[in-house]
Design a protein around this motif. Sequence first.
Motif, PDB file in Angstrom:
ATOM      1  N   THR A  69      33.124  28.172   9.810  1.00 27.57           N
ATOM      2  CA  THR A  69      32.675  27.561   8.563  1.00 27.57           C
ATOM      3  C   THR A  69      32.556  28.607   7.463  1.00 27.57           C
ATOM      4  OG1 THR A  69      31.463  25.874   9.789  1.00 27.57           O
ATOM      5  CG2 THR A  69      30.804  26.233   7.526  1.00 27.57           C
ATOM      6  N   GLU A  88      30.860  24.682   4.261  1.00 30.85           N
ATOM      7  CA  GLU A  88      29.433  24.435   4.497  1.00 30.85           C
ATOM      8  C   GLU A  88      28.655  24.292   3.195  1.00 30.85           C
ATOM      9  OE1 GLU A  88      25.498  26.617   6.404  1.00 30.85           O
ATOM     10  OE2 GLU A  88      27.446  27.619   6.444  1.00 30.85           O
ATOM     11  N   GLN A 131      35.970  24.977   8.154  1.00 30.36           N
ATOM     12  CA  GLN A 131      35.132  23.955   7.553  1.00 30.36           C
ATOM     13  C   GLN A 131      34.406  24.561   6.350  1.00 30.36           C
ATOM     14  OE1 GLN A 131      33.183  21.323  10.680  1.00 30.36           O
ATOM     15  NE2 GLN A 131      33.473  23.186  11.890  1.00 30.36           N
ATOM     16  N   LEU A 181      29.970  18.631   9.520  1.00 34.37           N
ATOM     17  CA  LEU A 181      30.124  19.900  10.231  1.00 34.37           C
ATOM     18  C   LEU A 181      30.196  19.609  11.723  1.00 34.37           C
ATOM     19  CD1 LEU A 181      27.542  22.090   8.253  1.00 34.37           C
ATOM     20  CD2 LEU A 181      30.037  22.229   8.133  1.00 34.37           C
TER      21      LEU A 181
END
Length: 362
Positions: A264, A296, A294, A257
Amino acid sequence: MTTNPADSSVMTYLRRLVELTGPSGSEEDVVRRVAEFARPYADSTEIDAFGNVIAIRRAAQEGARQCIISAHMDEIGFRVRKIEADGFLRLEKVGGSDDRILPAQRVWVRTRTDRLLGVIGTKSAHLLGDADRTSVVPYAQLYVDIGARSAAEVDGMGIAIGDPVGFVGDLAELGKGSGRYTAHALDDRAGCALLLTLLERLHQESPPVTLIAVFSVQEEVGLRGVEALARHLQGDVALAIDMTAADDTPEIAGHTLRLGAGPTIKVMDFSTLAHPAIRRGLLGAAGRADLNVQHEILKGIGTDAGALQYLGKGVPTGAVSVTNRYTHSPVEVLDQADLEGAVELIHQFLLALPDMPLTFLD
């Protein structure tokens, strides 16, 4: 609202929100400011008995889907546990602070009528023994120096047992032109700033769904504010907006991350497993907006989504996070592009929500 010419709307809100001190259970100043900022853009605004702010922007059409989005107003901090005879204050933790970073920090002590500067004391470097250099002082042994010489002087300053104490830290850019900003309580005033920005955007257009914006209290001590709301709120979809821990600094291997790599989409944490329909919807929104995102997976964190998923008989629930370095410290760091990307991601998600399949199976 005073603005910085270089700030976007979300950064302007963030700047004003991190000025405040609001540990869990003592969010009054944050509640007042959030309600003030939300009212012009909401069809209704309510502050419930718990302290949650609920701002509703209704859809243009009757019977439209309802989306509940929550961000928490509280920060980690302390309460004054004891006032010593010599005028030093002892603390009790509120939320998950790290004992290693506490000595030599500036703090605000918020009284009924004022906010007073203090410092968490630390042994002078010239007085350290070998054991001091390799040990962590437990928070119960730490003290706040408020400048008082006696308990009577502390009383004269208006400080009482139970007063909230929080870190000092206004929003400031790191370096020059980095687009990365540090402050205390980015977790989760950044989420609140994002949600206020969404309300402002939806005020300028006819929203296709009803947005129930929840600015919650007491998240840092067990999702308590939203847990109370979940017993009576009704919605078709629920999202939490929060921060997540970036692991892109030198002391951590295997970076997953990163700051600047986009907002995210949560897969899982210890409080929830994101509903597949919500993940699909967020990924679709990211594609339409041409946003990098992203994914998570972080078991050491929880968000309001953990309580929102139990709305009614259970609703499709997920979360969007913004990566944050040095979480639960006075020097948290985020990337402005990640925060602005999260605004766009959720906006696009809301625009597509009327026709979005919400079934568990694809």
